[in-house]
Scaffold this active site. Structure first.
Site, short mmCIF file in Angstrom:
data_model
loop_
_atom_site.label_atom_id
_atom_site.label_comp_id
_atom_site.label_asym_id
_atom_site.label_seq_id
_atom_site.Cartn_x
_atom_site.Cartn_y
_atom_site.Cartn_z
N ASP A 202 0.86 -1.17 0.00
CA ASP A 202 0.00 0.00 0.00
C ASP A 202 0.90 1.24 0.00
OD1 ASP A 202 -2.37 1.65 0.53
OD2 ASP A 202 -1.55 1.84 2.55
N ASP B 117 -0.34 5.22 0.83
CA ASP B 117 -0.64 6.23 1.85
C ASP B 117 -0.64 5.63 3.26
OD1 ASP B 117 -0.92 7.96 -0.22
OD2 ASP B 117 -3.09 8.15 -0.11
N ASP C 63 -1.69 -0.66 6.07
CA ASP C 63 -1.93 -0.01 7.37
C ASP C 63 -3.40 0.20 7.72
OD1 ASP C 63 -2.41 2.09 5.44
OD2 ASP C 63 -2.17 3.52 7.08
#
Length: 267
Positions: free
Chosen positions: A10, A12, A209
């Site tokens: 991922d 961001d 996250d």
């Protein structure tokens, strides 16, 4: 024999800092991956044009997965592909927007990127205006800000599901999208890598996250949870042990990737 590694990540809040969008703290691990020829597949809610720019800045050349799995792009020269390949999953953006308009007319209270100006997207996301312009160029998903109540949100989600769509929470926005997800694009590429590597053992590593990354992490041989605002919501069955970073963002990403490279014998 040393296994082949394929890393899915991922962006961001994971490889990119949640506030500054910087990836510089992860540079040592990025350089180590490149030196060992280990593919780094960016897998994000970002658009294809955004990810091309990031790949260039990071000096990463590998396939990537855009808009949470709406599009998989295989650049020429990757995975034995002579020409660039673009693989679409789910419904096109214009069909998605028609469904969202019906829901708005029924009372759903949200603002999507299509409703917002470049300046507004930049202000809400922390992006520069040229970056916000690229973020608005959608192919199969729509980021939303929800302005209604929690009860209305549940009704909105249920209504989208009846239309074969999903509502997924990301780091800053909700994402309206088809039945694809980050895991589908990762599975597609992992199969291509396995075909390319032949009989060699392939081990997949995935880093994320937020709940938007759950399925991608579950599909990987080694799930890595990067500490973040919503990372505690990422939970796995007792049989699956996830690595969890001590630090957030690229600093935590860097430490986890370097540790895994050492574990598998990559210098």
């Amino acid at each position: 024999m040393q296994p082949r590694l394929v890393v899915f990540t991922d962006l961001d809040g994971t490889l990119l800092d949640h506030h500054s969008y910087s990836w510089r703290a992860a540079l040592p691990a990025l350089e180590r991956l490149a030196a060992n020829g280990i593919p780094l597949v960016l897998n994000s809610s970002k658009t294809s044009v955004e990810m091309r720019v990031l790949q260039c800045a990071m000096r990463v050349r590998a396939p990537y997965i855009a808009e949470n799995g709406a599009v998989v792009v295989i650049p020429a020269g990757c995975l034995e592909s002579r020409e660039e390949e673009i693989v679409h999953f789910g419904v096109p953006h214009h069909e998605l927007m028609c469904t969202l308009l019906v829901q708005r007319n029924a009372g759903a209270r949200f603002r999507g990127f299509s409703d917002l100006s470049v300046h507004e997207v930049a202000k809400l996301s922390g992006l520069k205006e040229d970056e916000a312009e690229r973020a608005k160029q959608r192919l199969g998903t729509e980021p939303l800000l929800w302005d209604g109540t929690d009860a209305e949100l549940a009704q909105f989600r249920a209504a989208l599901e009846l239309e074969g769509l999903r509502l997924v929470q990301g780091g800053r926005f909700w994402h309206a999208m088809g039945t694809f997800d980050k895991a589908k694009g990762a599975r597609f590429l992992l199969k291509r890598y396995q075909e390319c590597f032949g009989n060699e053992t392939v081990i997949s590593i995935a880093l994320g996250d937020s709940p938007n990354d759950q399925r991608m992490l579950e599909e990987a041989d080694i799930p890595v949870v990067i500490r973040g605002v919503n990372s505690d919501q990422l939970q796995f069955s007792p049989a699956r042990h996830a690595m969890r970073s001590l630090n957030p963002g690229p600093e935590g990403w860097n430490a986890c990737v370097l540790n895994l490279l050492l574990e598998y014998g990559y210098q």
